[in-house]
Motif scaffolding. Sequence first.
Motif, PDB file in Angstrom:
ATOM      1  N   GLY A  39      17.568   4.233 -14.257  1.00  0.00           N
ATOM      2  CA  GLY A  39      17.339   3.943 -15.673  1.00  0.00           C
ATOM      3  C   GLY A  39      18.645   3.665 -16.396  1.00  0.00           C
ATOM      4  O   GLY A  39      18.728   2.743 -17.224  1.00  0.00           O
ATOM      5  N   ALA A  40      19.675   4.451 -16.101  1.00  0.00           N
ATOM      6  CA  ALA A  40      20.980   4.236 -16.728  1.00  0.00           C
ATOM      7  C   ALA A  40      21.558   2.885 -16.327  1.00  0.00           C
ATOM      8  O   ALA A  40      22.093   2.153 -17.168  1.00  0.00           O
ATOM      9  CB  ALA A  40      21.936   5.359 -16.339  1.00  0.00           C
ATOM     10  N   LEU A  41      21.444   2.530 -15.055  1.00  0.00           N
ATOM     11  CA  LEU A  41      21.936   1.223 -14.612  1.00  0.00           C
ATOM     12  C   LEU A  41      21.146   0.078 -15.235  1.00  0.00           C
ATOM     13  O   LEU A  41      21.722  -0.961 -15.598  1.00  0.00           O
ATOM     14  CB  LEU A  41      21.886   1.136 -13.086  1.00  0.00           C
ATOM     15  N   ALA A  42      19.839   0.262 -15.378  1.00  0.00           N
ATOM     16  CA  ALA A  42      19.026  -0.779 -16.008  1.00  0.00           C
ATOM     17  C   ALA A  42      19.451  -0.981 -17.461  1.00  0.00           C
ATOM     18  O   ALA A  42      19.573  -2.131 -17.924  1.00  0.00           O
ATOM     19  CB  ALA A  42      17.544  -0.406 -15.928  1.00  0.00           C
ATOM     20  N   LEU A  43      19.690   0.114 -18.186  1.00  0.00           N
ATOM     21  CA  LEU A  43      20.162  -0.026 -19.571  1.00  0.00           C
ATOM     22  C   LEU A  43      21.537  -0.688 -19.617  1.00  0.00           C
ATOM     23  O   LEU A  43      21.817  -1.506 -20.496  1.00  0.00           O
ATOM     24  CB  LEU A  43      20.225   1.354 -20.238  1.00  0.00           C
ATOM     25  N   TRP A  44      22.392  -0.329 -18.681  1.00  0.00           N
ATOM     26  CA  TRP A  44      23.739  -0.894 -18.639  1.00  0.00           C
ATOM     27  C   TRP A  44      23.672  -2.415 -18.463  1.00  0.00           C
ATOM     28  O   TRP A  44      24.321  -3.167 -19.180  1.00  0.00           O
ATOM     29  CB  TRP A  44      24.503  -0.270 -17.484  1.00  0.00           C
ATOM     30  N   PHE A  45      22.876  -2.867 -17.494  1.00  0.00           N
ATOM     31  CA  PHE A  45      22.808  -4.304 -17.225  1.00  0.00           C
ATOM     32  C   PHE A  45      22.048  -5.058 -18.315  1.00  0.00           C
ATOM     33  O   PHE A  45      22.337  -6.221 -18.569  1.00  0.00           O
ATOM     34  CB  PHE A  45      22.175  -4.561 -15.857  1.00  0.00           C
ATOM     35  N   HIS A  46      21.095  -4.410 -18.952  1.00  0.00           N
ATOM     36  CA  HIS A  46      20.317  -5.086 -19.986  1.00  0.00           C
ATOM     37  C   HIS A  46      21.089  -5.211 -21.290  1.00  0.00           C
ATOM     38  O   HIS A  46      21.087  -6.265 -21.918  1.00  0.00           O
ATOM     39  CB  HIS A  46      18.999  -4.345 -20.222  1.00  0.00           C
ATOM     40  N   TYR A  47      21.753  -4.161 -21.711  1.00  0.00           N
ATOM     41  CA  TYR A  47      22.405  -4.155 -23.023  1.00  0.00           C
ATOM     42  C   TYR A  47      23.918  -4.348 -22.956  1.00  0.00           C
ATOM     43  O   TYR A  47      24.540  -4.615 -23.983  1.00  0.00           O
ATOM     44  CB  TYR A  47      22.124  -2.829 -23.740  1.00  0.00           C
ATOM     45  N   GLY A  48      24.530  -4.191 -21.838  1.00  0.00           N
ATOM     46  CA  GLY A  48      25.982  -4.288 -21.742  1.00  0.00           C
ATOM     47  C   GLY A  48      26.619  -2.927 -21.959  1.00  0.00           C
ATOM     48  O   GLY A  48      26.000  -1.989 -22.460  1.00  0.00           O
ATOM     49  N   SER A  49      27.889  -2.815 -21.605  1.00  0.00           N
ATOM     50  CA  SER A  49      28.537  -1.516 -21.633  1.00  0.00           C
ATOM     51  C   SER A  49      28.744  -0.987 -23.045  1.00  0.00           C
ATOM     52  O   SER A  49      28.578   0.196 -23.302  1.00  0.00           O
ATOM     53  CB  SER A  49      29.873  -1.580 -20.889  1.00  0.00           C
ATOM     54  N   GLN A  50      29.114  -1.832 -24.009  1.00  0.00           N
ATOM     55  CA  GLN A  50      29.382  -1.351 -25.363  1.00  0.00           C
ATOM     56  C   GLN A  50      28.117  -0.759 -25.997  1.00  0.00           C
ATOM     57  O   GLN A  50      28.145   0.338 -26.552  1.00  0.00           O
ATOM     58  CB  GLN A  50      29.924  -2.478 -26.235  1.00  0.00           C
ATOM     59  N   VAL A  51      27.017  -1.468 -25.911  1.00  0.00           N
ATOM     60  CA  VAL A  51      25.768  -0.972 -26.487  1.00  0.00           C
ATOM     61  C   VAL A  51      25.266   0.240 -25.717  1.00  0.00           C
ATOM     62  O   VAL A  51      24.745   1.192 -26.300  1.00  0.00           O
ATOM     63  CB  VAL A  51      24.703  -2.090 -26.515  1.00  0.00           C
ATOM     64  N   PHE A  52      25.464   0.234 -24.408  1.00  0.00           N
ATOM     65  CA  PHE A  52      25.044   1.365 -23.594  1.00  0.00           C
ATOM     66  C   PHE A  52      25.754   2.637 -24.038  1.00  0.00           C
ATOM     67  O   PHE A  52      25.121   3.670 -24.278  1.00  0.00           O
ATOM     68  CB  PHE A  52      25.338   1.077 -22.121  1.00  0.00           C
ATOM     69  N   PHE A  53      27.082   2.580 -24.160  1.00  0.00           N
ATOM     70  CA  PHE A  53      27.829   3.766 -24.583  1.00  0.00           C
ATOM     71  C   PHE A  53      27.487   4.165 -26.016  1.00  0.00           C
ATOM     72  O   PHE A  53      27.467   5.342 -26.348  1.00  0.00           O
ATOM     73  CB  PHE A  53      29.334   3.540 -24.430  1.00  0.00           C
ATOM     74  N   GLU A  54      27.200   3.188 -26.875  1.00  0.00           N
ATOM     75  CA  GLU A  54      26.798   3.499 -28.252  1.00  0.00           C
ATOM     76  C   GLU A  54      25.456   4.248 -28.265  1.00  0.00           C
ATOM     77  O   GLU A  54      25.282   5.195 -29.024  1.00  0.00           O
ATOM     78  CB  GLU A  54      26.700   2.211 -29.064  1.00  0.00           C
ATOM     79  N   MET A  55      24.540   3.838 -27.415  1.00  0.00           N
ATOM     80  CA  MET A  55      23.246   4.520 -27.333  1.00  0.00           C
ATOM     81  C   MET A  55      23.409   5.943 -26.811  1.00  0.00           C
ATOM     82  O   MET A  55      22.778   6.873 -27.329  1.00  0.00           O
ATOM     83  CB  MET A  55      22.287   3.739 -26.433  1.00  0.00           C
ATOM     84  N   ILE A  56      24.244   6.129 -25.818  1.00  0.00           N
ATOM     85  CA  ILE A  56      24.480   7.462 -25.269  1.00  0.00           C
ATOM     86  C   ILE A  56      25.129   8.349 -26.321  1.00  0.00           C
ATOM     87  O   ILE A  56      24.737   9.501 -26.528  1.00  0.00           O
ATOM     88  CB  ILE A  56      25.356   7.384 -23.993  1.00  0.00           C
ATOM     89  N   ARG A  57      26.129   7.820 -27.029  1.00  0.00           N
ATOM     90  CA  ARG A  57      26.822   8.588 -28.065  1.00  0.00           C
ATOM     91  C   ARG A  57      25.863   8.965 -29.195  1.00  0.00           C
ATOM     92  O   ARG A  57      25.860  10.098 -29.677  1.00  0.00           O
ATOM     93  CB  ARG A  57      28.000   7.794 -28.605  1.00  0.00           C
ATOM     94  N   THR A  58      25.011   8.041 -29.607  1.00  0.00           N
ATOM     95  CA  THR A  58      24.041   8.315 -30.654  1.00  0.00           C
ATOM     96  C   THR A  58      23.024   9.372 -30.198  1.00  0.00           C
ATOM     97  O   THR A  58      22.637  10.243 -30.972  1.00  0.00           O
ATOM     98  CB  THR A  58      23.314   7.025 -31.057  1.00  0.00           C
ATOM     99  N   GLY A  59      22.630   9.299 -28.929  1.00  0.00           N
ATOM    100  CA  GLY A  59      21.698  10.291 -28.404  1.00  0.00           C
ATOM    101  C   GLY A  59      22.307  11.690 -28.395  1.00  0.00           C
ATOM    102  O   GLY A  59      21.641  12.659 -28.759  1.00  0.00           O
ATOM    103  N   PHE A  60      23.568  11.799 -27.969  1.00  0.00           N
ATOM    104  CA  PHE A  60      24.236  13.107 -28.001  1.00  0.00           C
ATOM    105  C   PHE A  60      24.374  13.608 -29.421  1.00  0.00           C
ATOM    106  O   PHE A  60      24.190  14.814 -29.685  1.00  0.00           O
ATOM    107  CB  PHE A  60      25.611  13.027 -27.326  1.00  0.00           C
ATOM    108  N   ALA A  61      24.711  12.735 -30.350  1.00  0.00           N
ATOM    109  CA  ALA A  61      24.861  13.145 -31.755  1.00  0.00           C
ATOM    110  C   ALA A  61      23.529  13.624 -32.321  1.00  0.00           C
ATOM    111  O   ALA A  61      23.494  14.577 -33.097  1.00  0.00           O
ATOM    112  CB  ALA A  61      25.403  11.987 -32.586  1.00  0.00           C
ATOM    113  N   ALA A  62      22.432  12.999 -31.910  1.00  0.00           N
ATOM    114  CA  ALA A  62      21.120  13.416 -32.400  1.00  0.00           C
ATOM    115  C   ALA A  62      20.715  14.766 -31.815  1.00  0.00           C
ATOM    116  O   ALA A  62      20.050  15.566 -32.487  1.00  0.00           O
ATOM    117  CB  ALA A  62      20.074  12.358 -32.050  1.00  0.00           C
ATOM    118  N   CYS A  63      21.115  15.044 -30.594  1.00  0.00           N
ATOM    119  CA  CYS A  63      20.756  16.311 -29.951  1.00  0.00           C
ATOM    120  C   CYS A  63      21.603  17.465 -30.450  1.00  0.00           C
ATOM    121  O   CYS A  63      21.121  18.583 -30.590  1.00  0.00           O
ATOM    122  CB  CYS A  63      20.913  16.200 -28.441  1.00  0.00           C
TER     123      CYS A  63
END
Length: 64
Positions: A39-63
């Motif tokens: 799933g992480a690799l699919a998100l990486w290839f679909h959205y690119g690395s910048q958006v991928f890391f932004e999504m991960i960072r936003t998820g951690f901030a929400a948690c």
Amino acid sequence: MAQPLHPTHPVQDNSPTAGRLPLVLLSAGAGVGGLVVLGALALWFHYGSQVFFEMIRTGFAACF
């Protein structure tokens, strides 16, 4: 006089499924871990690395 709670001879499980629970749990854990990585690799290839890391960072901030 009180009897001991445990038998003097340990009970052995001679059933065909004896000892399979750890293997099943390990396999299930490896399967779930593999799905998370895929799933992480699919998100990486679909959205690119910048958006991928932004999504991960936003998820951690929400948690937290």
